[in-house]
Structure formats: C-alpha cells, structure tokens
Design a protein around this motif. Structure first.
Motif, PDB file in Angstrom:
ATOM      1  N   UNK A  22       0.832  -1.209   0.000  1.00 61.43           N
ATOM      2  CA  UNK A  22       0.000   0.000   0.000  1.00 61.43           C
ATOM      3  C   UNK A  22       0.863   1.254   0.000  1.00 61.43           C
ATOM      4  N   UNK A  23       0.335   2.359  -0.552  1.00 61.38           N
ATOM      5  CA  UNK A  23       1.122   3.600  -0.596  1.00 61.38           C
ATOM      6  C   UNK A  23       1.400   4.123   0.803  1.00 61.38           C
ATOM      7  N   UNK A  24       2.526   4.817   0.933  1.00 61.76           N
ATOM      8  CA  UNK A  24       2.912   5.398   2.221  1.00 61.76           C
ATOM      9  C   UNK A  24       2.115   6.670   2.478  1.00 61.76           C
ATOM     10  N   UNK A  25       1.618   6.808   3.708  1.00 64.15           N
ATOM     11  CA  UNK A  25       0.893   8.009   4.116  1.00 64.15           C
ATOM     12  C   UNK A  25       1.854   8.976   4.796  1.00 64.15           C
ATOM     13  N   UNK A  40       6.121   2.085  11.064  1.00 63.45           N
ATOM     14  CA  UNK A  40       6.284   1.115   9.980  1.00 63.45           C
ATOM     15  C   UNK A  40       6.420   1.845   8.645  1.00 63.45           C
ATOM     16  N   UNK A  41       6.705   1.087   7.609  1.00 64.44           N
ATOM     17  CA  UNK A  41       6.906   1.666   6.278  1.00 64.44           C
ATOM     18  C   UNK A  41       5.619   2.237   5.688  1.00 64.44           C
ATOM     19  N   UNK A  42       4.484   1.990   6.341  1.00 62.39           N
ATOM     20  CA  UNK A  42       3.214   2.530   5.845  1.00 62.39           C
ATOM     21  C   UNK A  42       3.092   4.026   6.089  1.00 62.39           C
ATOM     22  N   UNK A  43       3.935   4.578   6.989  1.00 62.52           N
ATOM     23  CA  UNK A  43       3.821   5.985   7.361  1.00 62.52           C
ATOM     24  C   UNK A  43       5.188   6.660   7.323  1.00 62.52           C
ATOM     25  N   UNK A  44       5.207   7.896   6.824  1.00 56.93           N
ATOM     26  CA  UNK A  44       6.432   8.685   6.775  1.00 56.93           C
ATOM     27  C   UNK A  44       6.201   9.984   7.536  1.00 56.93           C
ATOM     28  N   UNK A  45       7.159  10.351   8.395  1.00 58.30           N
ATOM     29  CA  UNK A  45       6.999  11.501   9.281  1.00 58.30           C
ATOM     30  C   UNK A  45       7.518  12.787   8.655  1.00 58.30           C
ATOM     31  N   UNK A  46       6.719  13.850   8.802  1.00 60.35           N
ATOM     32  CA  UNK A  46       7.140  15.234   8.591  1.00 60.35           C
ATOM     33  C   UNK A  46       6.823  15.945   9.891  1.00 60.35           C
ATOM     34  N   UNK A  47       7.753  16.749  10.410  1.00 59.28           N
ATOM     35  CA  UNK A  47       7.567  17.346  11.735  1.00 59.28           C
ATOM     36  C   UNK A  47       7.630  18.864  11.644  1.00 59.28           C
ATOM     37  N   UNK A  48       6.747  19.505  12.412  1.00 55.42           N
ATOM     38  CA  UNK A  48       6.753  20.972  12.559  1.00 55.42           C
ATOM     39  C   UNK A  48       6.705  21.271  14.051  1.00 55.42           C
ATOM     40  N   UNK A  49       7.693  22.011  14.549  1.00 53.81           N
ATOM     41  CA  UNK A  49       7.791  22.221  15.997  1.00 53.81           C
ATOM     42  C   UNK A  49       8.349  23.594  16.324  1.00 53.81           C
ATOM     43  N   UNK A  50       8.075  24.039  17.546  1.00 58.67           N
ATOM     44  CA  UNK A  50       8.695  25.258  18.077  1.00 58.67           C
ATOM     45  C   UNK A  50       9.818  24.929  19.056  1.00 58.67           C
ATOM     46  N   UNK A  51      10.174  23.652  19.140  1.00 57.64           N
ATOM     47  CA  UNK A  51      11.208  23.175  20.060  1.00 57.64           C
ATOM     48  C   UNK A  51      12.524  23.050  19.283  1.00 57.64           C
ATOM     49  N   UNK A  77       0.512  25.532   3.959  1.00 51.48           N
ATOM     50  CA  UNK A  77       1.628  25.365   3.014  1.00 51.48           C
ATOM     51  C   UNK A  77       2.273  23.985   3.187  1.00 51.48           C
ATOM     52  N   UNK A  78       2.535  23.585   4.439  1.00 49.87           N
ATOM     53  CA  UNK A  78       3.180  22.290   4.689  1.00 49.87           C
ATOM     54  C   UNK A  78       2.269  21.148   4.238  1.00 49.87           C
ATOM     55  N   UNK A  79       0.969  21.275   4.522  1.00 45.20           N
ATOM     56  CA  UNK A  79       0.018  20.227   4.128  1.00 45.20           C
ATOM     57  C   UNK A  79       0.036  20.016   2.621  1.00 45.20           C
ATOM     58  N   UNK A  80       0.069  21.117   1.880  1.00 46.69           N
ATOM     59  CA  UNK A  80       0.074  21.016   0.417  1.00 46.69           C
ATOM     60  C   UNK A  80       1.430  20.577  -0.119  1.00 46.69           C
ATOM     61  N   UNK A  81       2.500  21.113   0.447  1.00 43.41           N
ATOM     62  CA  UNK A  81       3.862  20.824  -0.023  1.00 43.41           C
ATOM     63  C   UNK A  81       4.188  19.344   0.045  1.00 43.41           C
ATOM     64  N   UNK A  82       3.718  18.678   1.105  1.00 41.91           N
ATOM     65  CA  UNK A  82       4.106  17.275   1.329  1.00 41.91           C
ATOM     66  C   UNK A  82       2.945  16.301   1.119  1.00 41.91           C
ATOM     67  N   UNK A  83       1.849  16.798   0.582  1.00 42.52           N
ATOM     68  CA  UNK A  83       0.705  15.918   0.341  1.00 42.52           C
ATOM     69  C   UNK A  83       0.365  15.121   1.610  1.00 42.52           C
ATOM     70  N   UNK A 105      -4.384   5.343  13.428  1.00 45.07           N
ATOM     71  CA  UNK A 105      -4.164   6.047  12.158  1.00 45.07           C
ATOM     72  C   UNK A 105      -5.022   5.425  11.049  1.00 45.07           C
ATOM     73  N   UNK A 106      -4.934   4.111  10.938  1.00 43.08           N
ATOM     74  CA  UNK A 106      -5.619   3.423   9.854  1.00 43.08           C
ATOM     75  C   UNK A 106      -7.128   3.592   9.962  1.00 43.08           C
ATOM     76  N   UNK A 107      -7.661   3.497  11.167  1.00 39.94           N
ATOM     77  CA  UNK A 107      -9.099   3.689  11.368  1.00 39.94           C
ATOM     78  C   UNK A 107      -9.506   5.102  10.997  1.00 39.94           C
ATOM     79  N   UNK A 108      -8.678   6.081  11.376  1.00 41.14           N
ATOM     80  CA  UNK A 108      -9.001   7.487  11.115  1.00 41.14           C
ATOM     81  C   UNK A 108      -8.984   7.780   9.616  1.00 41.14           C
ATOM     82  N   UNK A 109      -8.064   7.165   8.902  1.00 39.71           N
ATOM     83  CA  UNK A 109      -7.991   7.372   7.456  1.00 39.71           C
ATOM     84  C   UNK A 109      -9.222   6.845   6.731  1.00 39.71           C
TER      85      UNK A 109
END
Length: 410
Positions: A2-5, A32-43, A86-92, A366-370
């Motif tokens: 399945x494609x990575x989210x 797992x390989x089903x999910x890829x992380x992008x992070x936005x933080x003030x830390x 912007x981040x939501x659109x940039x990284x799909x 995650x999977x249920x929410x999707x």
C-alpha cells in the motif's frame, strides 16, 4: 504494497527533550513503512535532533490565543495557519498528529480546510480554559496517555468512540555498560539507596522525598537518595538538604542520557513524591530495570503501578510523609517482598508497556481514522461549544449555589 501516508507531526513545547518529546521521538523511530513523518515544531532541541536523523522538519515560533492574557497576536496565529496549509500542500499530508494539545488551536481549522484527518495526543490534563481555547473537543480523534488524562474530556461529552487511551511505551534496549553507583558516589556497602527521576519542579515532589529521607535516617540504617534531573527547584532542594543535614545523603546528579544504566546500578528502590502525574513513564523504566516502586496514588500512576503487585502506593495529603516513609521502610525491611514486586514489575513492563505495542496501537488508530469520513462544520461547532457547559456550571451556577448555601446557613 500500500502507498505510504505522509503524517505531519506538530509539536508544541519548551526547548528540551522530556516526556512528550521522548514519546514522539520514539514513535517516529518505530513507525512502519506505511507511514512517513514530517515534523513541525517550536522546540529547537527537537528540531536539531530530528534533522540529525534526516527527518523532514520545520521550525517556527508558535503563538497561542490565551483569553487569560491581556494581549495576544491574531496576526501571528493566522501566520501559523498559513504555514500549516503550506506544509500540508507541499508534502501531500494524509494525516495530522498533534503531539500535545496546543497546536490544535490552528491545526483544526487547517485540517478542515484541507479535508485532512487530525488526531491529538494529550500527555497531561488540561484545565477548562485550555480545553476550550485549544479546541481539544474539535479534534476528530484524541489519544490520551492515561484514563486520568481522558476523564475531564469525557465528562464534558467528548465522544467515547473518538477517544482512545494508549499508554506510553519504552524501548527494551540492552544497556551498553553497568554503573556501580556505590563506587561512583562513594556510598557505603551497607547503606540503602533510593533513586528518583524527573524535572526538579514543585509538582514532582522531590521535597517530600528529602523529608522522608530525614525521617528514615533517624533509624539505625543509613539511607541515600539519588535524584536525576534538573529544574527550577534545584537550589531550593539543595537548601532543604542543608537544613536537614543531608548534604552527604542526597545526590543531585543532574540530567543523564543513560537513565536506564543508573536505574540498574545497584539501587534498592525507586521512589516518587509526585503531587500529580499524568502517566509516569519513568515508573515503567524503573520496573524494567528490576526495581520495586513506591509511588503516590495520583493521576495515571495507578494505571502503571498496582498496589502490592509491582509496587506500593501511598496516599498524598494528610500524613503523606509518614505514609511515604512507611512504604519505603516496609520494602527495605522485607527483601523477599521487594524482590517479588520487582520481578512482577519487570514482567508487566515488558508485556504491557513496550514501545512496539505503543506504536502498533497508534498506527491502528491512524488506519481507522484514514477510513473515517471528515468532520462537518457542525461537528466542529458542537465541539467548540461543549466545554461552555462546564464553564457555565463552574463560573456561574456554582458561585450562585455557594452564595445561596451561605445565605441559608446564616
């Protein structure tokens, strides 16, 4: 396959790596390989650590709308919303995971506009003002680290079907080396060693542990207390040890990157003086290290430590120092009981509080929410208004009832 989210993790916090930060880092490391992380933080510390691991990371200063302050910046808040879109659109981005509740304040709107599912993981209880202004009730899904953290939101009507309790987990890593605490700190072989870990703040109750140590050192045994951590109360705690003539018995060793090695370094008992605690991840670490635990019956601690099974619980409040001291003395004087509780604790920690179990449970959500339909604008409005019932009761009706009660009593 399945494609990575792409999952956008948004973390609001101070410039350190502590409980909620460590939980997020652990989760990202074990996705797992089903999910890829992008992070936005003030830390800034979190930002640097993630960059070193080649995780796509954005850093911004965050500004909150706080109704208890005289001024706040709507322009900064709106700028955060624009950055989010912007981040939501940039990284799909296919899913948003808000780590701690603050960022829900602008991410809920961004998620709705982009038709992106959002969950919020809350690591501590939030007061009524924050539950309202941070729009926690508008999140499509909540994850609470304990039932104690979830309770106020459920009491206000947040749907039980949209709230999951997922206890934190820790990695079962092999220690690189053993620390001989007695040798390092020059503690006599016959002395009893207590250890505690946490931020040196009032809520963690290290002053209570020092008071208990003073009582214990009036007995024939010699007791030592090791405190791992830093914080604003450090100087006050050192002054307390001076007043109680315990400078040689209380060891402030500061922040340590190898807490597990300290916990496994020959201590007799792990002790907590917490005045409140959302979960108590360090209690799991202590159990995994083979230590029996003495802790207060507050917050989410009872979801980690079962009295007389993997530790002893005492009651905060009246005579709390006596109760804490007695619980410590009970386990020190009974090595067999201490050994049994420690063994139970290690087995429970491995079975129920592993990092992999935590990650698997969150990925399942995650999977249920999707697969769920998006929230409607009506859903969001209902969520925003839900805490107002509690606000009306506590700020309007309760004072009136108290006045009437006082009038009739008079």
């Amino acid at each position: 396959m399945p494609p990575t989210t792409q999952v956008l993790f948004v973390h609001y916090g101070d410039h350190w790596i502590r409980g909620s930060e460590m939980c997020l880092l652990n989760l990202i490391a074990t996705l797992s390989s089903r999910f890829t992380a992008v992070v936005w933080t003030n830390n800034s510390v979190m930002h640097s650590k993630l960059q070193s691991k080649n995780i796509t990371t954005y850093y911004s200063e965050f500004s909150l709308i706080d109704l208890q302050q005289r001024s706040f910046s709507l322009s900064k808040w709106f700028g955060q919303y624009q950055t989010a879109t912007h981040i939501l659109a940039q990284h799909n981005i296919g899913l948003i995971h808000v780590n701690s509740g603050a960022a829900c304040q602008w991410m809920t709107l961004a998620a709705k506009i982009h038709n992106t599912p959002l969950l919020c993981q809350i690591h501590s209880p939030y007061n009524l003002h924050d539950r309202f202004t941070l729009t926690l009730h508008c999140a499509q899904q909540l994850i609470a680290v304990s039932h104690a953290v979830a309770k106020p939101l459920l009491n206000e009507g947040y749907p039980n079907s949209q709230l999951a309790v997922v206890h934190n987990g820790i990695p079962n890593t092999r220690l690189s080396q053993n620390i001989d605490i007695r040798q390092r700190l020059n503690i006599a072989q016959g002395a009893k060693i207590l250890i505690s870990v946490g931020s040196l703040i009032h809520r963690k109750g290290f002053d209570k542990l020092i008071q208990a140590l003073a009582s214990l050192n009036n007995t024939p045994d010699e007791y030592h207390l090791i405190i791992i951590g830093e914080g604003s109360e450090r100087l006050n705690l050192i002054a307390q040890t001076k007043r109680l003539h315990l400078l040689n018995n209380v060891h402030f060793v500061g922040e340590q990157s190898n807490v597990g090695e300290w916990l496994s370094g020959g201590c007799d008992l792990f002790v907590s003086g917490a005045r409140s605690e959302a979960f108590g991840l360090v209690l799991v670490e202590a159990s995994l290290a083979g230590l029996a635990v003495v802790a207060p019956h507050v917050g989410g601690i009872a979801e980690v430590i079962e009295d007389k099974v993997n530790g002893l619980l005492y009651q905060n409040g009246h005579n709390e120092i006596k109760a804490l001291t007695q619980a410590i003395k009970t386990l020190i004087d009974d090595p067999s009981l201490r050994h049994t509780l420690a063994n139970n604790g290690r087995q429970i920690a491995k079975a129920h509080f592993s990092l992999q179990t935590n990650t698997d449970n969150i990925e399942s959500i995650y999977q249920q929410l999707l697969n769920k339909p998006s929230l409607t604008w009506l859903d969001l409005m209902k969520g925003l208004l839900r805490p107002l019932k509690t606000l009306f009761h506590t700020r309007v009706m309760r004072p009136i009832q108290q006045q009437l009660r006082g009038h009739y009593d008079a």
